[in-house]
Design an enzyme around this catalytic site. Structure first.
Site, PDB file in Angstrom:
ATOM      1  N   ARG A  49     -89.915 -27.318 -59.418  1.00  0.00           N
ATOM      2  CA  ARG A  49     -91.026 -28.118 -60.293  1.00  0.00           C
ATOM      3  C   ARG A  49     -90.872 -29.512 -59.766  1.00  0.00           C
ATOM      4  NH1 ARG A  49     -88.263 -26.940 -65.586  1.00  0.00           N
ATOM      5  NH2 ARG A  49     -89.952 -28.536 -66.585  1.00  0.00           N
ATOM      6  N   ARG A  88    -101.561 -34.167 -64.986  1.00  0.00           N
ATOM      7  CA  ARG A  88    -100.445 -34.000 -63.870  1.00  0.00           C
ATOM      8  C   ARG A  88    -101.231 -33.833 -62.420  1.00  0.00           C
ATOM      9  NH1 ARG A  88     -96.997 -31.022 -67.691  1.00  0.00           N
ATOM     10  NH2 ARG A  88     -94.872 -30.670 -66.484  1.00  0.00           N
TER      11      ARG A  88
END
Ligand code: AMP
Length: 192
Positions: A144, A88
């Site tokens: 997020r 990520r």
């Protein structure tokens, strides 16, 4: 087959990963699932990450990379794997590259599920109602998304430059999307 599945929060990575992994006979490895299981069991790792996850932030790279390396060391991942939710960050990309080259392994493809951003928010709000995930409140969902845009989206360019990126439209039923993914993966990986 060594694969990564990527996409914004709510794009359907976790929904698609098990079916795709089964299709290619490889384990699906989800860092989010590993963290959630630890939170649930209140392990030391779980206690370390629960507040970070609930806030929609990323668990520190070194910790995440260690968890993934340990998982990839297990016998069932020797012949292939599908990583869901990792890497990520660019730091994690580098850690994965280092791990793979140390083991004489290479990625075959990075599958990116693309979904319109308004549709994503709606999906996540619906999932919040159905599953009650602690990180699915509206505020956390927006956070997020921002973290994804800032830290993870640039990884798509990295894998595009490496010739590994395969983008698939993530809008549709589970089987429609997985059929698209199989066709795209078979076409791309088969022709390499
Ligand atoms: P996911 O189920 O993939 O959406 O992951 C849920 C949460 O777990 C994320 O919002 C992060 O807090 C944490 N997490 C999962 N994978 C990673 C990762 N590769 N790096 C950092 N944090 C992660």
């Amino acid at each position: 087959m060594r694969l990564i599945i990527m996409g914004a929060p709510g794009a359907g990575k976790g929904t698609q990963a098990p079916g795709i992994a089964e299709h290619y006979g490889i384990p699906a490895i989800s860092t989010g699932d590993i963290f959630r299981a630890n939170v649930k069991q209140k392990t030391e790792l779980g206690l370390q990450v629960s507040a970070i996850m609930a806030a929609g932030d990323y668990v520190p790279d070194e910790l995440t990379e260690k968890i993934v390396a340990d998982r990839l060391d297990q016998a069932d991942a020797a012949a292939g794997f599908l990583l869901d939710g990792f890497p990520r960050t660019l730091h994690q990309v580098q850690a994965l590259d280092d791990y793979l080259s140390a083991h004489d392994q290479k990625l075959d493809a990075v599958l990116s599920l693309t979904v319109d951003s308004e549709a994503l928010i709606q999906r996540l709000l619906k999932r919040a109602q159905l599953e009650g995930r602690a990180d699915d409140t509206e505020e956390t969902i927006r956070h997020r998304m921002e973290v994804y845009e800032r830290d993870t989206k640039p990884l798509l360019d990295h894998y595009r430059e490496q010739g590994l990126l395969i983008s698939v439209d993530g809008d549709g039923s589970i089987s429609e999307v997985s059929e698209r993914a199989f066709a795209a993966l078979d076409g791309a990986v088969g022709s390499r």
